[in-house]
Design an enzyme around this catalytic site. Structure first.
Site, PDB file in Angstrom:
ATOM      1  N   GLY A 116       0.822  -1.206   0.000  1.00 28.79           N
ATOM      2  CA  GLY A 116       0.000   0.000   0.000  1.00 28.79           C
ATOM      3  C   GLY A 116       0.855   1.256   0.000  1.00 28.79           C
ATOM      4  CB  CYS A 117       0.038   4.776  -0.735  1.00 27.72           C
ATOM      5  SG  CYS A 117      -1.468   5.010   0.243  1.00 27.72           S
TER       6      CYS A 117
END
EC number: 1.2.1.38
Lengths: 354, 354, 354, 354
Positions: A158-159
């Site tokens: 994920g970011c």
């Protein structure tokens, strides 16, 4: 080489960034982009920046062209990715998933945070973790599987986990961080991180000139960061929203082990060695902190380091483009690796300067 | 009652906000505004929002009209305030200083962080700490001194210390916070916090669409927060810059004492009781986090609370307007108290809603 | 005096600005705020800047409390205002409408641009045009009607018409402008002008870092501006959207009559005389152009003037806050006048400076 | 082919965009970048987005490496370009100048607007006008001169003239526009257009949340647009500043000739034919207006068209990136043409989508 590729869920912000990158990629032939909501709409109508660059039209997710793709990026919500991935992998295709479905190794943890059972636990075991700088072996294995015609699956980080872990992992892995002490991460994201859906939260007039924290003590990237760093139950993670489009900054507070150095310069040098072969990660010099504007539109991460000697805390700050290294560009980097291509093929490394 | 007041250093962002508030204040008569740089320039020429509202012209700092003022706000850089305050107080005037010169009680700490000696250590002892919700007795004493004709001096809290301490102090004072463990504060400010001077950092094109940390492990608000909260040597403070004008959000990570409750609702109720008589501080309900846009242009602070039960951490988030409660409005609140006026006289409590 | 007032359609951006102003107004008692969509929601929950300032809860539009109001602001879409106004006026109440329903004097023009018939043509004849600086007699008549217990109706000018007409009307009325030549108006608005509804157009990520024209050759404010200025069929009006919350700038290109002066200074002096008794309109000196930031949050308008001598064109630029002088604040100014109060009662005239 | 190129004045916003594009260009070898102010500073230190991408260091303008360049971009202020160009052209080099020095064909007009004499009137005669879509013959001639070893000089169009003329020229050249009537152009630019210098005007806190007109009736792009369109003494041009980094929108009001069609669709089709061979210019369909965000970071221009039939006015709206098609990218396009390369070599045509 020409890799036929498709993007499922291509109309969202990560999806459309994948379109942009895929169109520029010298080895990709982008044959299908899907969006159930926008099926029938040309990409260039929804995103006029593509005018003249592509005639692609969004199709439904079950577009048969996807079945012909060597490579499928899944940019759909969690659970949807889980439902789609098996068919593609089973026919020998490669899935690079940017949803959360194949990131958490323990299905029980997935169920605890996402409130649904994981229905593909066998496939989950095969998933390579898509954060190449920290898990190169995972991707090497996926590359081998692909070469053997077995298909492959990458569950991209994920970011927030990407920015946070790139900043923190070297210190943790090199033994600089105290065991058992809490790790506090405060991160800030631009509004693209809140998604394309028009809501009160993404309304210009509410997001502009405003700062706020959200998902405090409950954000689902928490177990993912703990898994990557090997710090179960020790993370305090608070994300914030700020008025910009792209950019993600993660400030990681790492309590130094009693016997670890307090010399920032020494730690910086260790970090530089750690990332010396990395195309995309830059460790900044002492006294310099990263700006998210320096990495927007690219797959790069910039890392700044400082030591609070009074408290014995390493502050590691990581900057990425949440849609770049935090999503679409990293997915392409993973695909490059799975195909044995140079990992930076088709990816920008210089941000638009102002 | 009519209080003749002056603002020294009135052309900077905190100074001009003081002009705005002073002009609206029913008991203030604003007679002098100074700026060595802009001496001779009408306020309304430099800040055209004042067109038609005032004919005041910036004078030099040594404007004799200042000598006639009952109340002088000092919005000058540190060391300059130290040089100006004694004369005013000695003639029985009231100084409300928003520089850093009279905040730190220990001159040695001042010298350590500001790299200059404190030259007014006797006056420093008299200084009331200007954060009324947390130090009411200080201001009550100053009010008494003023009433006795002795003059008075208030050293107002800085912007980050105000937001951080309002969020953290109740927990610390009520014994909820573990002794000796680090307290991590990550805060974000709008660009007005970087001042009026035109620099690369405040250039629109570099600040826009960017996030960055600054002053990491070195920011001078560190000892001030430690002093307010009584946590010497335990604070890790990292401020960040985001692309908005006004607004400051401080996310405070407070390790809970072993015997403290982990029930967020219970803590929220304790906070609400703590601030029940406060005009300006609002403790938000469980699940709600503050937005800086809700307090812009006002003297208000909004506080949100959550507990990370896995780690045993209280996350307290405070939102203020860095130029409002973080500077000019709080200074006026202090002046109101010193004069025995209602503390909210002349101050807005409702932000422009969008 | 205490004027019981209500706001119908109070949850939109103009409506909530009306709430803010009404709460501060010394003669208004705000007893009802309505929103069919948010009925039952406290104002302070939807707009947390009101926390602690009001306990008002949105009611349905048919809230009986509206029937008790002396003064009702209608901030509903066109046609809805037309349906609600008669009942209130007929019982002797005062309606100040900020929809488009009572602006256009000719029902046929209304029907042409709004594509629905005007159903209240008798009431329309009574409507005072709510742009006090240009139509004082209209409001004087409404004030008289109210005093006589007949009720009154004000149809307030739209945002673009207000800024445009304040900038253009003096030149037109003083005979400086050529007959028959086209008048080109290009105006720019902040995103609050696009309304509260969350759409692709108001999504932060699409509005941010973007400029666009909209409603080209079709915007409904066209006939309203032509009516105000008395230039039927001569207006070319193009509005634009820019990434800010509040602020509206209208650049009006007025072809000078053959015998009109080309001396900007002379025209400026004529304008200053024209507005010499105006509380809210400021004509700027030669060489100075207005900034929208100077009037945000206020009922003020700033006007700048220049002459292109080569072409014989007067360029008149007007700046307002689209929600202030362009909507809510002007509505309150009108109400003040209708009640014989000072027109600036309860209204800000100084913008927050940065 | 490898073209040795240098950029003089490379530290400003147009200059650094030239660096970015030149580094990506497959046929350019960027050997020198100069800035008198930043001489000795690495590009990547001043603009950290280049970290890892280039080791280039800013040199003084008189860097001998410039003398070795086949191609020199001049991104210096006017008069400085005039002083530097002759030496380079005389030795057979190619100069692509983005200053104003070689745009105006008539030295008297230059002197009138720039208040300095033109000292290179002979060279001025040789200058090709750098707006390839409208002046292809100019560039073809320059290409021939280069091929003959005579050196060449391109004076690139300014940012406002580029957007304005691409939107207006087809109508003018096809005889749709009335003779003698005024042409009103209102344009809006992002803050990069105001340059890199830190001033009050470029300060974030003054540019943010603000709109203003500037250079009203005096902007120096006026004679350039009149020259391109062949409408001497007929242009009323007002530029505006809005709070975004990049992006320029020009709204051009063209009075239609008595015998010209009023059918927007027909005009759009004529425009599409006019630009049918253009790589970079897109004429949008009826009802669609351009967004600057669609062209940021590219050399593209988007044009939207509408007709106000009541007044007989064609409204042509052009959107470009002021630093892209408006400066650096167009300069590279010109250089490509001068070398006989594909005009889009090294240039992006797809904007970052959000």
């Amino acid at each position: 080489m020409s890799i036929k590729c498709g993007i499922v869920g291509a109309a969202g912000f990560a999806g459309v960034e994948l379109i942009r990158v895929a169109l520029r990629h010298p080895e990709f032939e982008l044959v299908a982009v899907t969006s159930n909501e926008l099926a029938g709409t040309p990409v260039a109508k929804e995103y006029p920046g593509f005018t003249g660059a592509t005639d692609l039209v969004f199709a439904k997710h079950d577009d048969p062209a996807i079945d012909e793709c060597d490579l499928v990026f899944l940019a759909v919500p969690h659970t949807a990715a889980m439902a789609m991935a098996p068919k593609i992998v089973n026919r020998g295709g490669v899935v690079v998933d940017i949803s959360a479905d194949f990131r958490l190794k323990d299905p029980a943890v997935y169920e605890q945070w996402y409130k649904v059972p994981h229905t593909q636990t066998e496939l989950l075991k095969r998933a390579a973790f898509g954060l190449p700088e920290l898990f190169p072996d995972d991707l090497a294995r996926a590359a081998q599987e692909r070469a053997q015609g077995k298909g492959a699956l990458v569950g991209c980080a994920g970011c927030y986990p990407t920015a946070t872990s790139l900043a923190a992992a070297p210190a943790v892995r090199m033994g600089l961080v105290a065991d058992n002490a809490p790790v506090v991460v405060d991160a800030i994201s631009g509004v693209t991180g809140a998604g394309k859906k028009a809501t009160a939260r993404t309304h210009f007039c509410f997001a502009d000139e405003n700062l706020e924290a959200y998902g405090v003590a409950t954000h689902r990237h928490t177990p993912e960061i703990e898994q990557i760093l090997g710090i179960p139950g020790r993370l305090v993670f608070t994300p914030h929203l700020a008025p910009l489009n792209r950019g993600l900054l993660s400030t990681v507070n790492l309590p130094l082990a009693a016997d670890a150095t307090r010399d920032a310069q020494e730690i910086i040098e260790q970090y530089k060695r750690y990332y010396q072969d990395s195309t995309f990660v830059t460790v900044l010099d002492k006294g310099v902190m990263p700006k998210t504007s320096s990495v927007v539109g690219t797959n790069c991460a910039h890392i700044g380091l400082a030591v609070n000697e009074r408290v014995g805390m390493l502050i590691a700050v990581g900057a990425i483009d949440n849609l770049g290294k935090g999503a679409a560009d990293q997915a392409v980097q993973c695909a490059n690796i799975v195909w044995g291509l140079p990992e930076n093929l088709g990816l920008d490394t210089v941000a638009v300067p102002v």
